[in-house]
Design a protein around this motif. Structure first.
Motif, PDB file in Angstrom:
ATOM      1  N   LEU A  60       0.823  -1.205   0.000  1.00 20.50           N
ATOM      2  CA  LEU A  60       0.000   0.000   0.000  1.00 20.50           C
ATOM      3  C   LEU A  60       0.863   1.263   0.000  1.00 20.50           C
ATOM      4  CD1 LEU A  60      -2.704  -0.932   2.681  1.00 20.50           C
ATOM      5  CD2 LEU A  60      -2.954  -0.995   0.203  1.00 20.50           C
ATOM      6  N   THR A  61       0.310   2.346  -0.548  1.00 18.31           N
ATOM      7  CA  THR A  61       0.994   3.638  -0.477  1.00 18.31           C
ATOM      8  C   THR A  61       0.796   4.216   0.921  1.00 18.31           C
ATOM      9  OG1 THR A  61      -0.940   4.882  -1.182  1.00 18.31           O
ATOM     10  CG2 THR A  61       0.532   4.058  -2.930  1.00 18.31           C
ATOM     11  N   LYS A  62       1.495   5.302   1.222  1.00 19.63           N
ATOM     12  CA  LYS A  62       1.372   5.924   2.547  1.00 19.63           C
ATOM     13  C   LYS A  62      -0.051   6.372   2.831  1.00 19.63           C
ATOM     14  CE  LYS A  62       5.994   7.677   3.437  1.00 19.63           C
ATOM     15  NZ  LYS A  62       6.782   8.852   3.750  1.00 19.63           N
ATOM     16  N   ILE A  63      -0.692   6.955   1.848  1.00 20.23           N
ATOM     17  CA  ILE A  63      -2.062   7.435   2.036  1.00 20.23           C
ATOM     18  C   ILE A  63      -3.008   6.258   2.273  1.00 20.23           C
ATOM     19  CG2 ILE A  63      -3.991   8.616   0.902  1.00 20.23           C
ATOM     20  CD1 ILE A  63      -1.883  10.363  -0.494  1.00 20.23           C
ATOM     21  N   GLU A  64      -2.824   5.192   1.509  1.00 20.88           N
ATOM     22  CA  GLU A  64      -3.663   4.016   1.688  1.00 20.88           C
ATOM     23  C   GLU A  64      -3.436   3.373   3.061  1.00 20.88           C
ATOM     24  OE1 GLU A  64      -4.123   2.438  -2.911  1.00 20.88           O
ATOM     25  OE2 GLU A  64      -2.325   1.884  -1.751  1.00 20.88           O
ATOM     26  N   ARG A  65      -2.177   3.345   3.515  1.00 19.89           N
ATOM     27  CA  ARG A  65      -1.895   2.795   4.852  1.00 19.89           C
ATOM     28  C   ARG A  65      -2.531   3.647   5.931  1.00 19.89           C
ATOM     29  NH1 ARG A  65       4.439   1.581   4.330  1.00 19.89           N
ATOM     30  NH2 ARG A  65       4.114   3.059   2.699  1.00 19.89           N
ATOM     31  N   TYR A  66      -2.502   4.969   5.746  1.00 21.28           N
ATOM     32  CA  TYR A  66      -3.134   5.859   6.711  1.00 21.28           C
ATOM     33  C   TYR A  66      -4.642   5.623   6.750  1.00 21.28           C
ATOM     34  CZ  TYR A  66      -4.810  10.085   8.981  1.00 21.28           C
ATOM     35  OH  TYR A  66      -5.442  10.944   9.825  1.00 21.28           O
ATOM     36  N   ASP A  67      -5.261   5.531   5.562  1.00 22.10           N
ATOM     37  CA  ASP A  67      -6.695   5.255   5.493  1.00 22.10           C
ATOM     38  C   ASP A  67      -7.020   3.910   6.129  1.00 22.10           C
ATOM     39  OD1 ASP A  67      -7.141   7.657   4.229  1.00 22.10           O
ATOM     40  OD2 ASP A  67      -7.176   6.799   2.209  1.00 22.10           O
ATOM     41  N   TYR A  68      -6.161   2.918   5.864  1.00 18.83           N
ATOM     42  CA  TYR A  68      -6.369   1.600   6.459  1.00 18.83           C
ATOM     43  C   TYR A  68      -6.274   1.663   7.983  1.00 18.83           C
ATOM     44  CZ  TYR A  68      -5.483  -3.081   8.106  1.00 18.83           C
ATOM     45  OH  TYR A  68      -5.541  -4.243   8.825  1.00 18.83           O
ATOM     46  N   SER A  69      -5.303   2.410   8.507  1.00 16.74           N
ATOM     47  CA  SER A  69      -5.156   2.495   9.963  1.00 16.74           C
ATOM     48  C   SER A  69      -6.382   3.144  10.598  1.00 16.74           C
ATOM     49  CB  SER A  69      -3.880   3.247  10.346  1.00 16.74           C
ATOM     50  OG  SER A  69      -3.990   4.620  10.018  1.00 16.74           O
ATOM     51  N   LEU A  70      -6.953   4.159   9.937  1.00 19.76           N
ATOM     52  CA  LEU A  70      -8.172   4.781  10.444  1.00 19.76           C
ATOM     53  C   LEU A  70      -9.341   3.798  10.432  1.00 19.76           C
ATOM     54  CD1 LEU A  70      -8.020   8.329   8.813  1.00 19.76           C
ATOM     55  CD2 LEU A  70      -7.462   7.694  11.155  1.00 19.76           C
ATOM     56  N   LEU A  71      -9.477   3.075   9.342  1.00 21.41           N
ATOM     57  CA  LEU A  71     -10.545   2.096   9.227  1.00 21.41           C
ATOM     58  C   LEU A  71     -10.386   0.985  10.256  1.00 21.41           C
ATOM     59  CD1 LEU A  71     -12.999   0.995   7.671  1.00 21.41           C
ATOM     60  CD2 LEU A  71     -11.375  -0.211   6.196  1.00 21.41           C
ATOM     61  N   PHE A  72      -9.163   0.528  10.451  1.00 21.99           N
ATOM     62  CA  PHE A  72      -8.881  -0.547  11.408  1.00 21.99           C
ATOM     63  C   PHE A  72      -9.208  -0.100  12.827  1.00 21.99           C
ATOM     64  CE2 PHE A  72      -5.912  -3.407  13.732  1.00 21.99           C
ATOM     65  CZ  PHE A  72      -6.456  -4.602  13.304  1.00 21.99           C
ATOM     66  N   ARG A  73      -8.812   1.120  13.188  1.00 17.69           N
ATOM     67  CA  ARG A  73      -9.129   1.651  14.510  1.00 17.69           C
ATOM     68  C   ARG A  73     -10.635   1.765  14.699  1.00 17.69           C
ATOM     69  NH1 ARG A  73      -4.894   6.624  14.580  1.00 17.69           N
ATOM     70  NH2 ARG A  73      -3.037   5.349  14.380  1.00 17.69           N
ATOM     71  N   LYS A 130     -12.965  -0.028  13.218  1.00 19.24           N
ATOM     72  CA  LYS A 130     -13.535  -1.374  13.344  1.00 19.24           C
ATOM     73  C   LYS A 130     -13.276  -1.959  14.736  1.00 19.24           C
ATOM     74  CE  LYS A 130     -15.031  -2.196   9.134  1.00 19.24           C
ATOM     75  NZ  LYS A 130     -16.357  -2.617   8.784  1.00 19.24           N
ATOM     76  N   LEU A 131     -12.149  -1.616  15.354  1.00 23.38           N
ATOM     77  CA  LEU A 131     -11.840  -2.125  16.689  1.00 23.38           C
ATOM     78  C   LEU A 131     -12.532  -1.334  17.788  1.00 23.38           C
ATOM     79  CD1 LEU A 131      -8.033  -2.927  16.442  1.00 23.38           C
ATOM     80  CD2 LEU A 131      -9.928  -4.524  16.572  1.00 23.38           C
ATOM     81  N   GLY A 132     -13.138  -0.199  17.452  1.00 23.42           N
ATOM     82  CA  GLY A 132     -13.858   0.589  18.438  1.00 23.42           C
ATOM     83  C   GLY A 132     -13.043   1.712  19.031  1.00 23.42           C
ATOM     84  N   PHE A 133     -11.899   2.018  18.434  1.00 26.99           N
ATOM     85  CA  PHE A 133     -11.091   3.123  18.924  1.00 26.99           C
ATOM     86  C   PHE A 133     -11.644   4.421  18.375  1.00 26.99           C
ATOM     87  CE2 PHE A 133      -8.161  -0.357  19.388  1.00 26.99           C
ATOM     88  CZ  PHE A 133      -7.542  -0.074  20.577  1.00 26.99           C
ATOM     89  N   GLN A 134     -11.626   5.462  19.220  1.00 23.67           N
ATOM     90  CA  GLN A 134     -12.077   6.775  18.795  1.00 23.67           C
ATOM     91  C   GLN A 134     -10.864   7.684  18.660  1.00 23.67           C
ATOM     92  OE1 GLN A 134     -15.237   7.135  17.938  1.00 23.67           O
ATOM     93  NE2 GLN A 134     -15.650   5.051  18.601  1.00 23.67           N
ATOM     94  N   LYS A 135     -11.111   8.938  18.346  1.00 24.83           N
ATOM     95  CA  LYS A 135     -10.022   9.894  18.147  1.00 24.83           C
ATOM     96  C   LYS A 135      -9.196  10.091  19.420  1.00 24.83           C
ATOM     97  CE  LYS A 135      -9.116  14.615  16.651  1.00 24.83           C
ATOM     98  NZ  LYS A 135      -9.690  15.876  16.236  1.00 24.83           N
ATOM     99  N   HIS A 136      -9.868  10.102  20.588  1.00 24.98           N
ATOM    100  CA  HIS A 136      -9.187  10.405  21.839  1.00 24.98           C
ATOM    101  C   HIS A 136      -8.907   9.174  22.679  1.00 24.98           C
ATOM    102  CE1 HIS A 136      -9.595  14.619  21.054  1.00 24.98           C
ATOM    103  NE2 HIS A 136     -10.877  14.451  20.830  1.00 24.98           N
TER     104      HIS A 136
END
Length: 164
Positions: free
Chosen positions: A45-58, A60-66
């Motif tokens: 994945l590119t950097k942008i795709e990895r960043y998007d994936y990390s947001l999606l993964f968080r 899905k796991l129930g992590f919020q911004k804070h």
């Protein structure tokens, strides 16, 4: 990004175990193959795709911004309890209040100073200085029952008083 690094370290550990002399069952081998495939896809994945994936993964796991959210599935597995976070946390009721003089009617200044002297151990000059500093805390650490009559009396005299 931390999750991706942890996933990478887990996958790296699996590679080491797989190459060692341990015997794995077919189920574990299929899991490791799946993890290898996921790791390869993540690395491509590119950097942008990895960043998007990390947001999606968080998400899905129930992590919020804070920070992590306590969802029933995650907290149920970790603590052995399954319940809503609202039922587990109790809100502490405030028991100590401060009487704060916000402002007062200048015509009632003398009456307010006299009243302040009655519930504090201040002399005339100290009470006058305290009242003139408004907004100021007049008394700290009172219960609601103790603070109520003080607030009522000061309001009757023309002062704006709040409990904090």
């Amino acid at each position: 990004m931390i999750l991706i690094r942890r996933s990478y370290l887990c996958i790296k550990t699996l590679f080491r175990l797989r190459s060692s002399s341990f015997s794995f069952s077919s189920q574990v081998e299929s899991r490791s193959e799946t993890l290898e495939r996921i790791a390869e896809e993540l690395l491509n994945l590119t950097k942008i795709e990895r960043y998007d994936y990390s947001l999606l993964f968080r998400h899905k796991l129930g992590f919020q911004k804070h920070g992590p959210a306590l969802s029933g599935a995650i907290s149920g597995d970790a603590t052995g309890k399954s319940g809503s976070p609202a039922s587990e946390t109790k809100v502490a009721e405030k028991t100590a209040f401060d009487v704060k003089l916000e402002k007062f009617d200048t015509a009632a200044k003398i009456k307010i100073i006299k009243e302040v002297r009655t519930f504090t151990d201040l002399g005339l000059k100290e009470a006058k200085d305290l009242v003139e500093k408004a907004p100021v805390v007049l008394k700290k650490g009172l219960t609601k029952e103790e603070a109520g009559p003080i607030v009522d009396k000061l309001k009757e005299l023309g002062a704006t008083v709040v409990l904090e």
